[in-house]
Design a protein around this motif. Structure first.
Motif, PDB file in Angstrom:
ATOM      1  N   VAL A   1       0.813  -1.227   0.000  1.00  0.00           N
ATOM      2  CA  VAL A   1       0.000   0.000   0.000  1.00  0.00           C
ATOM      3  C   VAL A   1       0.847   1.278   0.000  1.00  0.00           C
ATOM      4  O   VAL A   1       0.303   2.360  -0.152  1.00  0.00           O
ATOM      5  CB  VAL A   1      -1.008   0.041   1.172  1.00  0.00           C
ATOM      6  CG1 VAL A   1      -1.918  -1.167   1.139  1.00  0.00           C
ATOM      7  CG2 VAL A   1      -0.312   0.162   2.519  1.00  0.00           C
TER       8      VAL A   1
ATOM      9  N   SER B   1       3.301   6.616  -8.790  1.00  0.00           N
ATOM     10  CA  SER B   1       1.967   7.157  -9.060  1.00  0.00           C
ATOM     11  C   SER B   1       2.019   8.537  -9.704  1.00  0.00           C
ATOM     12  O   SER B   1       1.306   8.811 -10.667  1.00  0.00           O
ATOM     13  CB  SER B   1       1.218   7.275  -7.740  1.00  0.00           C
ATOM     14  OG  SER B   1       0.048   6.570  -7.801  1.00  0.00           O
TER      15      SER B   1
ATOM     16  N   GLY C   1       1.031  10.957  -1.554  1.00  0.00           N
ATOM     17  CA  GLY C   1       2.309  10.622  -2.187  1.00  0.00           C
ATOM     18  C   GLY C   1       3.063  11.915  -2.473  1.00  0.00           C
ATOM     19  O   GLY C   1       3.072  12.849  -1.657  1.00  0.00           O
TER      20      GLY C   1
ATOM     21  N   ASP D   1      -0.329  11.661   4.214  1.00  0.00           N
ATOM     22  CA  ASP D   1       0.167  10.355   3.786  1.00  0.00           C
ATOM     23  C   ASP D   1       0.742   9.669   5.038  1.00  0.00           C
ATOM     24  O   ASP D   1       0.852  10.287   6.097  1.00  0.00           O
ATOM     25  CB  ASP D   1       1.221  10.481   2.668  1.00  0.00           C
ATOM     26  CG  ASP D   1       1.309   9.204   1.819  1.00  0.00           C
ATOM     27  OD1 ASP D   1       0.829   9.199   0.671  1.00  0.00           O
ATOM     28  OD2 ASP D   1       1.856   8.187   2.323  1.00  0.00           O
TER      29      ASP D   1
ATOM     30  N   LYS E   1      -5.972   7.748  -7.222  1.00  0.00           N
ATOM     31  CA  LYS E   1      -5.440   6.384  -7.294  1.00  0.00           C
ATOM     32  C   LYS E   1      -5.252   5.763  -5.903  1.00  0.00           C
ATOM     33  O   LYS E   1      -4.318   4.991  -5.679  1.00  0.00           O
ATOM     34  CB  LYS E   1      -4.119   6.375  -8.082  1.00  0.00           C
ATOM     35  CG  LYS E   1      -4.340   6.727  -9.541  1.00  0.00           C
ATOM     36  CD  LYS E   1      -3.154   6.417 -10.408  1.00  0.00           C
ATOM     37  CE  LYS E   1      -2.120   7.486 -10.368  1.00  0.00           C
ATOM     38  NZ  LYS E   1      -1.037   7.250 -11.315  1.00  0.00           N
ATOM     39  N   THR E   2      -6.142   6.122  -5.001  1.00  0.00           N
ATOM     40  CA  THR E   2      -5.958   5.773  -3.603  1.00  0.00           C
ATOM     41  C   THR E   2      -6.941   4.731  -3.096  1.00  0.00           C
ATOM     42  O   THR E   2      -6.590   3.907  -2.249  1.00  0.00           O
ATOM     43  CB  THR E   2      -6.081   7.076  -2.773  1.00  0.00           C
ATOM     44  OG1 THR E   2      -4.904   7.832  -3.007  1.00  0.00           O
ATOM     45  CG2 THR E   2      -6.219   6.836  -1.303  1.00  0.00           C
TER      46      THR E   2
ATOM     47  N   LEU F   1      -6.458   1.665  -0.192  1.00  0.00           N
ATOM     48  CA  LEU F   1      -7.125   1.680   1.110  1.00  0.00           C
ATOM     49  C   LEU F   1      -8.011   0.447   1.273  1.00  0.00           C
ATOM     50  O   LEU F   1      -8.111  -0.117   2.362  1.00  0.00           O
ATOM     51  CB  LEU F   1      -7.968   2.949   1.270  1.00  0.00           C
ATOM     52  CG  LEU F   1      -7.195   4.275   1.175  1.00  0.00           C
ATOM     53  CD1 LEU F   1      -8.144   5.453   1.366  1.00  0.00           C
ATOM     54  CD2 LEU F   1      -6.069   4.349   2.195  1.00  0.00           C
TER      55      LEU F   1
HETATM   56  C1  LIG Z   1      -1.175   4.791  -5.369  1.00  0.00           C
HETATM   57  S1  LIG Z   1      -0.397   5.947  -4.345  1.00  0.00           S
HETATM   58  C2  LIG Z   1      -1.248   7.433  -4.813  1.00  0.00           C
HETATM   59  C3  LIG Z   1      -0.471   8.696  -4.517  1.00  0.00           C
HETATM   60  C4  LIG Z   1      -1.123   9.991  -4.984  1.00  0.00           C
HETATM   61  N1  LIG Z   1      -2.469  10.113  -4.509  1.00  0.00           N
HETATM   62  C5  LIG Z   1      -1.093  10.081  -6.497  1.00  0.00           C
HETATM   63  O1  LIG Z   1      -2.065   9.727  -7.153  1.00  0.00           O
HETATM   64  O2  LIG Z   1      -0.060  10.497  -7.028  1.00  0.00           O
HETATM   65  C6  LIG Z   1      -1.085   5.592  -2.796  1.00  0.00           C
HETATM   66  C7  LIG Z   1      -0.570   6.445  -1.655  1.00  0.00           C
HETATM   67  O3  LIG Z   1      -1.399   6.194  -0.514  1.00  0.00           O
HETATM   68  C8  LIG Z   1      -0.607   6.236   0.655  1.00  0.00           C
HETATM   69  N2  LIG Z   1      -1.398   5.503   1.669  1.00  0.00           N
HETATM   70  C9  LIG Z   1      -1.684   4.194   1.681  1.00  0.00           C
HETATM   71  N3  LIG Z   1      -2.482   3.897   2.718  1.00  0.00           N
HETATM   72  C10 LIG Z   1      -2.734   5.058   3.372  1.00  0.00           C
HETATM   73  C11 LIG Z   1      -3.504   5.400   4.534  1.00  0.00           C
HETATM   74  N4  LIG Z   1      -4.195   4.473   5.193  1.00  0.00           N
HETATM   75  N5  LIG Z   1      -3.525   6.697   4.936  1.00  0.00           N
HETATM   76  C12 LIG Z   1      -2.824   7.645   4.256  1.00  0.00           C
HETATM   77  N6  LIG Z   1      -2.079   7.369   3.155  1.00  0.00           N
HETATM   78  C13 LIG Z   1      -2.037   6.104   2.706  1.00  0.00           C
HETATM   79  C14 LIG Z   1       0.692   5.582   0.205  1.00  0.00           C
HETATM   80  O4  LIG Z   1       1.781   5.897   1.028  1.00  0.00           O
HETATM   81  C15 LIG Z   1       0.843   6.146  -1.226  1.00  0.00           C
HETATM   82  O5  LIG Z   1       1.599   7.341  -1.231  1.00  0.00           O
END
Ligand SMILES: C[S@@+](CC[C@H](N)C(=O)[O-])C[C@H]1O[C@@H](n2cnc3c(N)ncnc32)[C@H](O)[C@@H]1O
Length: 276
Positions: free
Chosen positions: A63, A106, A137, A158, A201-202, A206
């Motif tokens: 993740v 990402s 990110g 993040d 892309k989150t 999650l």
């Molecule tokens: C696929 S990346 C997307 C990054 C950014 N939103 C983008 O589209 O460029 C997923 C991000 O979610 C963060 N992440 C994962 N689980 C999370 C959580 N429970 N709370 C906050 N951030 C989280 C990760 O560290 C990562 O940076």
């Protein structure tokens, strides 16, 4: 009521698990609350503490860690961003932002779209006075491409403390009010009212930890508009049916809402603008 012997053992094991994960250089900057939450799920499923530590690290990799390309050199990156910002040469500064964004897979995927991405998906909205970037990110490095009002508030969250420290220093170079913080958005969704929230892309990340996360988060975010996006390819480059599957899941999440949804498709990303 006092803890039962069973929960005391679990708490002790959970403390041990968090400590064991935090000694690993790859995870030392992950906020401990997030490790604890994943660790408690894994302890309940695994036969030993050792197995639970291993499974927790695997999940953290899936993740978060998997998106980071090589070691993060935040001090060096900040130095370059500062120098190019002070030079007054906007092209050099934007190139420096892009070089940093290329270190998170990402944001790297979005580099070729940057000129169009925010202009297209936010078209018709007045300059944004406030933004929430959920699980950001390195996306705040794209702020120079966003239609923000002067002095806009930009909130970013993040799980990595070192990343958000860097983002705060970076945002201090811009004519905005930046506030990045480390946290687990599954346990505490930021509550401030904003013009637009980015959930880029989150949701698939999650939902690997909590299947109900998508619906809960979309409901809880206090924003007039949300940009919710999905990758069109996996990290490994596979794409068969991915966009269609994500779209079907997203449509289900919003089916009983009277929200207005607009769809945008880019080569690497499928985006929905939701107006609440
Ligand atoms: C696929 S990346 C997307 C990054 C950014 N939103 C983008 O589209 O460029 C997923 C991000 O979610 C963060 N992440 C994962 N689980 C999370 C959580 N429970 N709370 C906050 N951030 C989280 C990760 O560290 C990562 O940076």
């Amino acid at each position: 009521m006092a803890d039962s012997p069973q929960s005391q053992i679990s708490n002790l094991q959970l403390d041990q698990l968090v400590d064991a994960v935090l000694v690993s250089p790859k995870y030392q900057s992950v906020c401990p609350d997030f490790i604890r939450s994943i660790g408690s799920q894994e302890l309940a499923k695994r036969r030993s503490l050792k197995d639970a530590v291993k499974a927790t690290k695997n999940k953290l990799h899936q993740v978060g860690g998997a998106y980071l390309e090589g070691e993060a050199h935040y001090a060096v990156w900040l130095d370059e961003l500062r120098k190019t910002s002070q030079s007054g040469n906007r092209g050099d500064f934007l190139n420096a932002c892009m070089r940093v964004m290329s270190r998170h897979s990402s944001t790297r995927e979005r580099l070729a779209l940057l000129d169009r991405f925010y202009a297209t998906t936010l078209a018709g909205l007045p300059p944004l006075r406030s933004v929430l970037d959920v699980a950001c990110g390195l996306n705040p490095l794209a702020i120079p491409w966003m239609p923000l009002a002067e002095n806009a508030e930009y909130y970013a969250v993040d799980i990595y403390q070192d990343m958000v420290d860097f983002l705060n220093r970076f945002m201090a170079l811009l004519p905005i009010q930046g506030h990045a913080q480390a946290g687990d958005v599954l346990q505490a969704c930021p509550a401030q009212l904003v013009d637009v929230a980015f959930v880029l892309k989150t949701l698939p990340c999650l939902e690997q930890v909590d299947k109900a996360a998508g619906r809960r988060l979309l409901d809880a975010i206090n924003a007039d508009h949300l940009l919710v996006s999905f990758p069109v390819h996996s990290l490994g480059g596979r794409s068969k049916g991915m966009a269609a599957n994500y779209e079907a899941r997203f449509r289900k999440l919003v089916a009983d809402k009277d929200w207005v949804v607009k769809r945008f498709e880019f080569a690497t990303e499928l985006v929905f603008r939701v107006s609440k």
